[in-house]
Write an enzyme that holds these catalytic residues in place. Structure first.
Site, PDB file in Angstrom:
ATOM      1  N   ASN A  11       2.797 -47.304 -15.722  1.00 35.01           N
ATOM      2  CA  ASN A  11       3.045 -47.654 -17.122  1.00 35.01           C
ATOM      3  C   ASN A  11       3.308 -49.159 -17.185  1.00 35.01           C
ATOM      4  O   ASN A  11       4.383 -49.617 -16.820  1.00 35.01           O
ATOM      5  CB  ASN A  11       4.261 -46.858 -17.634  1.00 35.01           C
ATOM      6  N   TRP A  12       2.301 -49.882 -17.643  1.00 32.12           N
ATOM      7  CA  TRP A  12       2.420 -51.346 -17.652  1.00 32.12           C
ATOM      8  C   TRP A  12       3.370 -51.844 -18.732  1.00 32.12           C
ATOM      9  O   TRP A  12       3.686 -53.025 -18.776  1.00 32.12           O
ATOM     10  CB  TRP A  12       1.039 -51.984 -17.879  1.00 32.12           C
ATOM     11  N   LYS A  13       3.739 -50.980 -19.651  1.00 27.80           N
ATOM     12  CA  LYS A  13       4.561 -51.376 -20.801  1.00 27.80           C
ATOM     13  C   LYS A  13       3.878 -52.566 -21.492  1.00 27.80           C
ATOM     14  O   LYS A  13       2.644 -52.624 -21.510  1.00 27.80           O
ATOM     15  CB  LYS A  13       5.996 -51.663 -20.356  1.00 27.80           C
ATOM     16  N   HIS A 103       8.274 -41.665 -24.468  1.00 27.48           N
ATOM     17  CA  HIS A 103       8.958 -42.541 -23.505  1.00 27.48           C
ATOM     18  C   HIS A 103      10.308 -42.951 -24.090  1.00 27.48           C
ATOM     19  O   HIS A 103      10.433 -43.148 -25.303  1.00 27.48           O
ATOM     20  CB  HIS A 103       8.096 -43.782 -23.218  1.00 27.48           C
ATOM     21  N   GLU A 105      11.752 -45.661 -24.221  1.00 25.81           N
ATOM     22  CA  GLU A 105      11.720 -46.911 -25.002  1.00 25.81           C
ATOM     23  C   GLU A 105      11.187 -46.660 -26.413  1.00 25.81           C
ATOM     24  O   GLU A 105      11.559 -47.359 -27.355  1.00 25.81           O
ATOM     25  CB  GLU A 105      10.896 -47.968 -24.243  1.00 25.81           C
ATOM     26  N   GLU A 173      12.396 -38.980 -16.608  1.00 30.02           N
ATOM     27  CA  GLU A 173      12.804 -40.376 -16.431  1.00 30.02           C
ATOM     28  C   GLU A 173      14.236 -40.543 -16.935  1.00 30.02           C
ATOM     29  O   GLU A 173      14.449 -40.724 -18.154  1.00 30.02           O
ATOM     30  CB  GLU A 173      11.893 -41.303 -17.230  1.00 30.02           C
ATOM     31  N   GLY A 179      14.236 -49.347 -14.976  1.00 35.77           N
ATOM     32  CA  GLY A 179      14.379 -50.803 -14.908  1.00 35.77           C
ATOM     33  C   GLY A 179      15.705 -51.275 -14.355  1.00 35.77           C
ATOM     34  O   GLY A 179      16.007 -52.467 -14.409  1.00 35.77           O
ATOM     35  N   SER A 219      12.818 -46.742 -11.559  1.00 35.50           N
ATOM     36  CA  SER A 219      13.039 -47.579 -10.366  1.00 35.50           C
ATOM     37  C   SER A 219      12.321 -47.040  -9.125  1.00 35.50           C
ATOM     38  O   SER A 219      12.850 -47.139  -8.012  1.00 35.50           O
ATOM     39  CB  SER A 219      14.541 -47.779 -10.113  1.00 35.50           C
ATOM     40  N   GLY A 240       7.115 -48.064 -13.613  1.00 35.10           N
ATOM     41  CA  GLY A 240       7.111 -49.155 -14.588  1.00 35.10           C
ATOM     42  C   GLY A 240       6.944 -50.493 -13.884  1.00 35.10           C
ATOM     43  O   GLY A 240       5.836 -50.895 -13.529  1.00 35.10           O
ATOM     44  N   GLY A 241       8.062 -51.172 -13.634  1.00 36.39           N
ATOM     45  CA  GLY A 241       8.043 -52.534 -13.080  1.00 36.39           C
ATOM     46  C   GLY A 241       7.145 -52.679 -11.857  1.00 36.39           C
ATOM     47  O   GLY A 241       6.382 -53.651 -11.757  1.00 36.39           O
TER      48      GLY A 241
HETATM   49  P1  13P Z   1      10.761 -48.718 -13.912  1.00 37.60           P
HETATM   50  O1  13P Z   1       9.860 -48.210 -12.829  1.00 37.60           O
HETATM   51  O2  13P Z   1      10.604 -50.183 -14.181  1.00 37.60           O
HETATM   52  O3  13P Z   1      12.182 -48.317 -13.693  1.00 37.60           O
HETATM   53  O4  13P Z   1      10.284 -48.026 -15.282  1.00 37.60           O
HETATM   54  C1  13P Z   1      10.085 -46.653 -15.303  1.00 37.60           C
HETATM   55  C2  13P Z   1       9.407 -46.306 -16.570  1.00 37.60           C
HETATM   56  O5  13P Z   1       9.945 -46.441 -17.643  1.00 37.60           O
HETATM   57  C3  13P Z   1       8.021 -45.804 -16.466  1.00 37.60           C
HETATM   58  O6  13P Z   1       7.612 -45.239 -17.657  1.00 37.60           O
END
Ligand code: 13P
Length: 261
Positions: A11-13, A103, A105, A173, A179, A219, A240-241
Site C-alpha cells: 500500500n503505497w499510500k 483502511h 486512515e 491492521e 507506521g 510495521s 505500508g512504509g
Molecule cells: P506500515 O507498514 O507503514 O506500518 O503501514 C501499514 C499499513 O497501513 C498498510 O496498509
C-alpha cells in the site's frame, strides 16, 4: 485443507507520482527476476495512488509482469454527482484486481464507518474487484476491549451484508502498529487472524473461511515478515512504509527464503 497462496500487498499510500510509479514497478520486476522469485508461490500486488494506476497497468501489461495491482479506495456508488470520488467500474476497466476498503486512515481521516465500509465492499464485488477489507483496533480499543473484539465487530458489519461465496481478503491492521515501528507480535497477529477467520466460518461457512486470505499489516519489514507468515492463520502482509523501498519490498516478497531464528 485449502491451499491459500500468500499475498504480499504494498500500500503505497500517498507516495509516488505516475513517473516514479513506473520506475518503481520496473525495478521491482528486475529485482525479483534476478532473485528468481516465483509468482506461483507468492502473489504480489501494488496499490498506487489513483493517478498512477493507468501507468502501472501499462507497464505491467506491456512487460507481462506477474504483479497484480489495485486501488486504495473506491466510491460506494457507480457514477453520478460524487465530486472527487472514483467508481469501482473505472478501476475494473483499468485492470485492477483488488481494492483496499476501510483502511484505518480512511476510517479516521474521512470518517468512514462500518456502514460505508460495507457499502464499498459490495461496490467492489459488484464490479468484479476483490476487496481487501481492513480492520483493526486503536490503542484505546486494545486497552478497553482486548485485541480481537473491535476487528471482529468491524468484520461482522461487512459479513452481515456479504453475499455467500464472495471472494474477499481481510487485513488485520492494528492502528497502533501502523507506521509506528511497533509491530504486533506474531502470536497477537495469529490470535486475531484466527478470530477473524472464525467469524467468517460462523456466518459464511467453513469452506469460505478456509479459502479466505487473512493478512497482517502494521510495521511489517523484511526482518519480521517471515515470523508472521509462519503463523497458520496469517496468509500474507499488507505493507505500508516498507513497500515504497524497492529493495526492502523485494526482500519481503521473498519471505519463504528467510531463515527464522
Ligand atoms: P506500515 O507498514 O507503514 O506500518 O503501514 C501499514 C499499513 O497501513 C498498510 O496498509
Amino acid at each position: 485443507m485449502v491451499d491459500r497462496r500468500p499475498l504480499i500487498a504494498g500500500n503505497w499510500k500517498m507516495n509516488f507520482d505516475h513517473l516514479r510509479s513506473i520506475a518503481f514497478v520496473q525495478k521491482l520486476a528486475w529485482t525479483l527476476k534476478d532473485a528468481k522469485h516465483s509468482a506461483a508461490s507468492v502473489e504480489v500486488a501494488v496499490f498506487p495512488p489513483f493517478t498512477d494506476i493507468r501507468s502501472v497497468q501499462t507497464v505491467i501489461e506491456s512487460d507481462r509482469l506477474e504483479f497484480a495491482f489495485g486501488a486504495q479506495d473506491l466510491s460506494p456508488f457507480d457514477s453520478g454527482a460524487h465530486t472527487g470520488d472514483i467508481s469501482g467500474e473505472f478501476l475494473a476497466k483499468l485492470g485492477c484486481r483488488f481494492v483496499i476498503v476501510g483502511h484505518s486512515e480512511r476510517r479516521q481521516n474521512h470518517h468512514e464507518d462500518d456502514s460505508v465500509v460495507s457499502a464499498k465492499t459490495l461496490a467492489a464485488l459488484k464490479h468484479g474487484l476483490i476487496p481487501i477489507v481492513c480492520v483493526g483496533e486503536t490503542n484505546e480499543d486494545l486497552e478497553k476491549f482486548g485485541s480481537s473484539a473491535v476487528p471482529v465487530s468491524q468484520l461482522r458489519a461487512v459479513l452481515d451484508v456479504l453475499p455467500k461465496d464472495s471472494e474477499i481478503v481481510v487485513a488485520y491492521e492494528p492502528v497502533w502498529a501502523i507506521g509506528s515501528g511497533q509491530a504486533a507480535t506474531p502470536l497477537q497477529a495469529q490470535e486475531v487472524c484466527a478470530a477473524l477467520r472464525a467469524a467468517i466460518a460462523e456466518t459464511h461457512g467453513a469452506d469460505l473461511a478456509a479459502a479466505t486470505r487473512v493478512l497482517y499489516g502494521g510495521s511489517v519489514k523484511s526482518t519480521n515478515v517471515a515470523s508472521f507468515l509462519r503463523e497458520p492463520d496469517v496468509d500474507g502482509a499488507l505493507v505500508g512504509g516498507a513497500s515504497i523501498d524497492v529493495d526492502e519490498f523485494a526482500k519481503i516478497v521473498q519471505f519463504p527464503k528467510h531463515v527464522i531464528a
